[in-house]
Each structure stands twice: as C-alpha cells, then as structure tokens.
Design a protein around this motif. Structure first.
Motif, PDB file in Angstrom:
ATOM      1  N   ASP A 134       0.916  -1.140  -0.070  1.00 56.80           N
ATOM      2  CA  ASP A 134      -0.094   0.078   0.029  1.00 56.80           C
ATOM      3  C   ASP A 134       0.901   1.309  -0.117  1.00 56.80           C
ATOM      4  O   ASP A 134       0.631   2.021  -0.759  1.00 56.80           O
ATOM      5  CB  ASP A 134      -1.044   0.190   1.265  1.00 56.80           C
ATOM      6  CG  ASP A 134      -1.943   1.050   1.172  1.00 56.80           C
ATOM      7  OD1 ASP A 134      -2.777   1.145   0.188  1.00 56.80           O
ATOM      8  OD2 ASP A 134      -1.532   2.016   1.922  1.00 56.80           O
TER       9      ASP A 134
ATOM     10  N   HIS B  48      -2.676  10.983  -3.714  1.00 51.43           N
ATOM     11  CA  HIS B  48      -3.990  10.536  -3.921  1.00 51.43           C
ATOM     12  C   HIS B  48      -5.187  11.658  -3.697  1.00 51.43           C
ATOM     13  O   HIS B  48      -5.990  11.310  -4.508  1.00 51.43           O
ATOM     14  CB  HIS B  48      -4.332   9.493  -2.494  1.00 51.43           C
ATOM     15  CG  HIS B  48      -5.492   8.708  -2.681  1.00 51.43           C
ATOM     16  ND1 HIS B  48      -6.689   9.077  -1.786  1.00 51.43           N
ATOM     17  CD2 HIS B  48      -5.910   7.462  -3.299  1.00 51.43           C
ATOM     18  CE1 HIS B  48      -7.638   8.211  -2.110  1.00 51.43           C
ATOM     19  NE2 HIS B  48      -7.195   7.256  -2.769  1.00 51.43           N
TER      20      HIS B  48
ATOM     21  N   GLY C  91      -9.687   3.202  -4.349  1.00 50.61           N
ATOM     22  CA  GLY C  91      -9.792   2.130  -3.239  1.00 50.61           C
ATOM     23  C   GLY C  91      -9.313   0.409  -3.698  1.00 50.61           C
ATOM     24  O   GLY C  91      -9.490   0.194  -5.000  1.00 50.61           O
ATOM     25  N   LEU C  92      -8.918  -0.343  -2.714  1.00 47.52           N
ATOM     26  CA  LEU C  92      -8.557  -1.625  -2.792  1.00 47.52           C
ATOM     27  C   LEU C  92      -9.680  -2.508  -2.647  1.00 47.52           C
ATOM     28  O   LEU C  92     -10.726  -2.314  -1.935  1.00 47.52           O
ATOM     29  CB  LEU C  92      -7.752  -2.090  -1.513  1.00 47.52           C
ATOM     30  CG  LEU C  92      -7.074  -3.351  -1.465  1.00 47.52           C
ATOM     31  CD1 LEU C  92      -6.028  -3.258  -2.591  1.00 47.52           C
ATOM     32  CD2 LEU C  92      -6.338  -3.205  -0.117  1.00 47.52           C
TER      33      LEU C  92
ATOM     34  N   THR D 150     -10.752  -1.497 -13.215  1.00 47.37           N
ATOM     35  CA  THR D 150      -9.858  -1.955 -12.444  1.00 47.37           C
ATOM     36  C   THR D 150      -8.331  -1.634 -12.806  1.00 47.37           C
ATOM     37  O   THR D 150      -8.049  -1.787 -14.100  1.00 47.37           O
ATOM     38  CB  THR D 150      -9.983  -3.401 -11.985  1.00 47.37           C
ATOM     39  OG1 THR D 150      -9.617  -4.278 -13.141  1.00 47.37           O
ATOM     40  CG2 THR D 150     -11.357  -3.506 -11.419  1.00 47.37           C
TER      41      THR D 150
ATOM     42  N   GLU E 118      -2.467  -6.255  -5.868  1.00 46.18           N
ATOM     43  CA  GLU E 118      -3.619  -5.434  -5.419  1.00 46.18           C
ATOM     44  C   GLU E 118      -4.380  -5.179  -6.563  1.00 46.18           C
ATOM     45  O   GLU E 118      -3.959  -4.950  -7.573  1.00 46.18           O
ATOM     46  CB  GLU E 118      -3.170  -4.000  -4.798  1.00 46.18           C
ATOM     47  CG  GLU E 118      -2.388  -4.169  -3.627  1.00 46.18           C
ATOM     48  CD  GLU E 118      -1.865  -2.582  -3.026  1.00 46.18           C
ATOM     49  OE1 GLU E 118      -2.023  -2.652  -1.846  1.00 46.18           O
ATOM     50  OE2 GLU E 118      -1.653  -1.903  -3.915  1.00 46.18           O
TER      51      GLU E 118
ATOM     52  N   ARG F  33      -7.577  -2.410  -7.624  1.00 49.52           N
ATOM     53  CA  ARG F  33      -7.776  -1.100  -7.127  1.00 49.52           C
ATOM     54  C   ARG F  33      -8.922  -0.447  -8.101  1.00 49.52           C
ATOM     55  O   ARG F  33      -8.871  -0.607  -9.241  1.00 49.52           O
ATOM     56  CB  ARG F  33      -6.790  -0.100  -6.875  1.00 49.52           C
ATOM     57  CG  ARG F  33      -5.919  -0.553  -5.676  1.00 49.52           C
ATOM     58  CD  ARG F  33      -4.721   0.509  -5.395  1.00 49.52           C
ATOM     59  NE  ARG F  33      -4.063   0.351  -4.414  1.00 49.52           N
ATOM     60  CZ  ARG F  33      -4.336   0.766  -3.074  1.00 49.52           C
ATOM     61  NH1 ARG F  33      -5.316   1.636  -2.924  1.00 49.52           N
ATOM     62  NH2 ARG F  33      -3.697   0.341  -1.950  1.00 49.52           N
TER      63      ARG F  33
END
Length: 135
Positions: free
Chosen positions: A30, A43, A56-57, A87, A106, A108
């Motif tokens: 992260d 961000h 967001g994850l 995504t 990940e 997101r």
C-alpha cells in the motif's frame, strides 16, 4: 519498473518467530502504491482532479517465498500494472539482497459517488495520468 520503496525491517515488524508478520507485507505494498501516486500529485489531488472518492482496494494477495527478518533491507518494486475498464491490478515483487521474498498484487478501483451510491467508475483517466509516457 523502478524500485518504489526500500525499507529496513525492524524487530517490531516481526512475529515471535523472528520473521516478518505477514500483514506488514500488505502495508508495504500500500505504501509503495501511494508513493507512486505522490509522483503525480498524490491520492487526494488525483481524486479531486478525477472527481473520485478514492482509488480503493478491492482485492489483495501475497505469496511468500522466503522469510524476511530483522535488519534486512527490503526492496519493493512494481512488476507491472494491468489496466481494465474499471480496475487497476498492481503486481509487486519484494527482494532482500536480490533474493525474491514475496510476490503480491492489489486490485484497485476508482470509486465515484453517483445517485445510486458509490460505484467503481471508468479508470481510463487515471491511466492517462499514471502512464510512464506522462512522467
């Protein structure tokens, strides 16, 4: 892709067996992602620019290849970015002294508020901002 994060593993990152406590791996992935975003304003700036609530994850996983221990220097890289319509999948590789220690990913989404609630919006605008050709 270039190294995004280097981190000296400390005793506090480890479990009673003396190896890195696995949730720290997710924390470091992260942190690397947010370091990537900081190169492009961060961000909050990107979300404001794109009219989004957050990047967001929605999924994360890691495969641990060798233990990491107190005093070792972790080098974390983004192996690749895979974009789809809604995504972004980020693949990470963590090494100590050139030896692979873990792989992770990940997924997101760019979350936006609509009259129907919070949804994963189109992610192409974020891609345009983050693509290497724009650096």
């Amino acid at each position: 892709m270039p190294e995004l994060l280097t981190y000296e593993i400390t005793f506090g990152d480890c479990d009673p067996a003396g190896i890195v406590f696995y949730p720290n791996t997710f924390r470091w992935m992260d942190a690397a992602f947010h370091k990537l975003l900081r190169k492009h304003g961060g961000h909050a700036y990107l979300c404001e620019t794109l009219g989004a609530l957050g990047v967001g994850l929605v999924d994360a996983s890691a495969q641990f290849q060798k233990p990491m221990r107190d005093g070792e220097q972790l080098s974390l890289r983004i192996a690749n970015l895979k974009w789809s319509r809604r995504t972004l999948t980020i693949h990470y590789g963590g090494e100590v002294d050139g030896s692979a220690r873990f792989k992770g990913h990940e997924v997101r989404c760019l979350f936006k508020e609509t009259k129907d609630g919070i949804v994963a919006g189109e992610i192409e605008q974020l891609r345009q901002l983050l693509e290497p050709s724009n650096e």
